[in-house]
Write an enzyme that holds these catalytic residues in place. Structure first.
Site, PDB file in Angstrom:
ATOM      1  N   MET A 182       8.703   4.538   5.392  1.00  0.00           N
ATOM      2  CA  MET A 182       8.814   3.139   4.987  1.00  0.00           C
ATOM      3  C   MET A 182      10.055   2.896   4.141  1.00  0.00           C
ATOM      4  O   MET A 182      10.661   1.819   4.204  1.00  0.00           O
ATOM      5  CB  MET A 182       7.557   2.701   4.225  1.00  0.00           C
ATOM      6  CG  MET A 182       6.293   2.712   5.057  1.00  0.00           C
ATOM      7  SD  MET A 182       6.457   1.819   6.625  1.00  0.00           S
ATOM      8  CE  MET A 182       6.965   0.201   6.074  1.00  0.00           C
ATOM      9  N   GLU A 183      10.464   3.904   3.373  1.00  0.00           N
ATOM     10  CA  GLU A 183      11.682   3.758   2.578  1.00  0.00           C
ATOM     11  C   GLU A 183      12.905   3.647   3.478  1.00  0.00           C
ATOM     12  O   GLU A 183      13.804   2.817   3.245  1.00  0.00           O
ATOM     13  CB  GLU A 183      11.816   4.932   1.609  1.00  0.00           C
ATOM     14  CG  GLU A 183      10.913   4.875   0.395  1.00  0.00           C
ATOM     15  CD  GLU A 183       9.433   5.091   0.711  1.00  0.00           C
ATOM     16  OE1 GLU A 183       8.594   4.758  -0.141  1.00  0.00           O
ATOM     17  OE2 GLU A 183       9.107   5.611   1.809  1.00  0.00           O
ATOM     18  N   ASP A 210      23.077 -12.457   5.447  1.00  0.00           N
ATOM     19  CA  ASP A 210      23.485 -13.379   4.384  1.00  0.00           C
ATOM     20  C   ASP A 210      25.007 -13.432   4.262  1.00  0.00           C
ATOM     21  O   ASP A 210      25.580 -14.501   4.031  1.00  0.00           O
ATOM     22  CB  ASP A 210      22.872 -12.932   3.056  1.00  0.00           C
ATOM     23  CG  ASP A 210      23.238 -13.845   1.906  1.00  0.00           C
ATOM     24  OD1 ASP A 210      23.100 -15.082   2.048  1.00  0.00           O
ATOM     25  OD2 ASP A 210      23.665 -13.336   0.854  1.00  0.00           O
ATOM     26  N   LEU A 250       0.805  -1.217   0.000  1.00  0.00           N
ATOM     27  CA  LEU A 250       0.000   0.000   0.000  1.00  0.00           C
ATOM     28  C   LEU A 250       0.843   1.275   0.000  1.00  0.00           C
ATOM     29  O   LEU A 250       0.306   2.371   0.153  1.00  0.00           O
ATOM     30  CB  LEU A 250      -0.954   0.009   1.206  1.00  0.00           C
ATOM     31  CG  LEU A 250      -1.936  -1.163   1.249  1.00  0.00           C
ATOM     32  CD1 LEU A 250      -2.808  -1.085   2.488  1.00  0.00           C
ATOM     33  CD2 LEU A 250      -2.804  -1.192  -0.013  1.00  0.00           C
ATOM     34  N   CYS A 251       2.158   1.137  -0.186  1.00  0.00           N
ATOM     35  CA  CYS A 251       3.028   2.309  -0.252  1.00  0.00           C
ATOM     36  C   CYS A 251       2.953   2.970  -1.623  1.00  0.00           C
ATOM     37  O   CYS A 251       2.779   2.302  -2.649  1.00  0.00           O
ATOM     38  CB  CYS A 251       4.479   1.909   0.020  1.00  0.00           C
ATOM     39  SG  CYS A 251       4.830   1.636   1.765  1.00  0.00           S
TER      40      CYS A 251
END
Length: 332
Positions: free
Chosen positions: A112-113, A127, A76-77
């Protein structure tokens, strides 16, 4: 209750918020997290000796790429035209700290970014180190500050459910928030390890400050670094590096732009302290002064220069901060 959740409509269904009527403003968000791991991994990463090379450089690129693709990952961004994404790393004895700053000019924020940049950078670190420490864990991904839009500044810990998140208040006499800023092109691109920032952060923590950073910026980007460091109105910003006579040294020039008043005696005292050990300390052009009610101090980018600066700052710092906040007693 669903009326306060903007991504749900009146019937509780998910929706994308319509921001068409909002004004475009400059937006900045800063997020942080940490990869908890082992002292062995910390040593390997700091020595750039992991089986997978360029650990921090790879994680930084991944974090930036993740921020740019946030709208694809979070359903929803909105798609945003990001003007800048910076991802910086620091170290404790058993953790790699991650901080991301995202900027845009638009109709919706970039929280959010920034959070996605931290998360993706952290997962990439996992990782890269899992062959040595499969139990490493990504923790405490959180928003630190956001700026822009109708709410102005928001800083974690300075708002609560009963007080709207409006402009950040000036530091109070009891406020002990500090930001450590490092001007280092090599540190910013991952080719040089900085030791001055962690030294300052450890000292400030021991003095009872809540510390953000070290924020590491290339010399050419130090003006952006100062703007980042001053976000939220901390009581103290201490920078290292970029104070010499090299053509790339720009910290004093960038600092002078943000200062409202200088404290020349403090800067000169630090230079005098340095010259007790090396005449080269006289070449430092570092400044000290006030940006609003934030004390800003430039230190040289060497461990010795930082130690000299600390020895001058420590006896006067509490009195200085009390004066700036309006509660200090004058000795004259």
């Amino acid at each position: 209750m669903t009326e306060n959740l903007t991504h749900l409509d009146g019937e509780g269904r998910a929706r994308m918020v319509d921001v068409g009527a909002k004004a475009s403003t400059a937006r900045i968000a800063v997020a942080a997290g940490e990869l908890q791991t082992t002292a062995e991994v910390i040593g390997l990463v700091r020595a750039d000796d992991m089986p997978k090379a360029d650990v921090l450089a790879t994680a930084r690129i991944a974090g930036i790429a993740g921020a740019k693709r946030t709208s694809e990952l979070i359903p929803l961004c909105h798609q945003l035209a990001l003007s800048s994404v910076k991802v910086e790393f620091g170290f404790t004895d058993t953790a790699i700290t991650i901080e991301a700053t995202a900027k845009t000019t638009g109709q919706t924020g970039v929280e959010m970014e920034a959070l996605t940049a931290v998360a993706v950078a952290g997962l990439t670190l996992h990782d890269m180190v899992k062959a040595v420490d499969p139990a490493a864990s990504l923790n405490a991904v959180r928003l630190l500050t956001k700026d822009g839009g109708k709410r102005g500044h928001w800083v974690r810990g300075e708002t609560d459910a009963t007080r709207p998140a409006t402009a950040v208040e000036a530091p109070s006499p009891g406020d002990r928030s500090a930001v450590v800023l490092v001007a280092s092109t090599g540190g910013a691109n991952g080719t040089r390890e900085d030791t001055t920032g962690p030294m300052l952060a450890n000292w400030l923590s021991a003095q009872g400050f809540s510390v953000r950073g070290p924020l590491v910026y290339a010399d050419a980007d130090i003006a952006d670094g100062l703007a980042d460091a001053l976000t939220g109105g901390p009581s103290l910003v201490v920078s290292t590096g970029g104070t010499g006579a090299s053509p790339t040294d720009q910290t004093p020039e960038a600092t002078r732009v943000v200062l409202d008043r200088e404290l020349p005696g403090l800067a000169e005292a630090m230079r005098r302290k340095g010259t007790e050990k090396t005449v080269h300390a006289s070449l430092s052009r570092g400044l000290a002064g006030l940006a609003g009610r934030t004390v800003v101090v430039n230190l040289p980018g060497s461990p010795g220069g930082v130690r000299d600066g600390i020895s001058v700052l420590e006896p006067v710092l509490d009195h200085l901060l009390a004066q700036v906040a309006g509660g200090g007693m004058h000795d004259e």
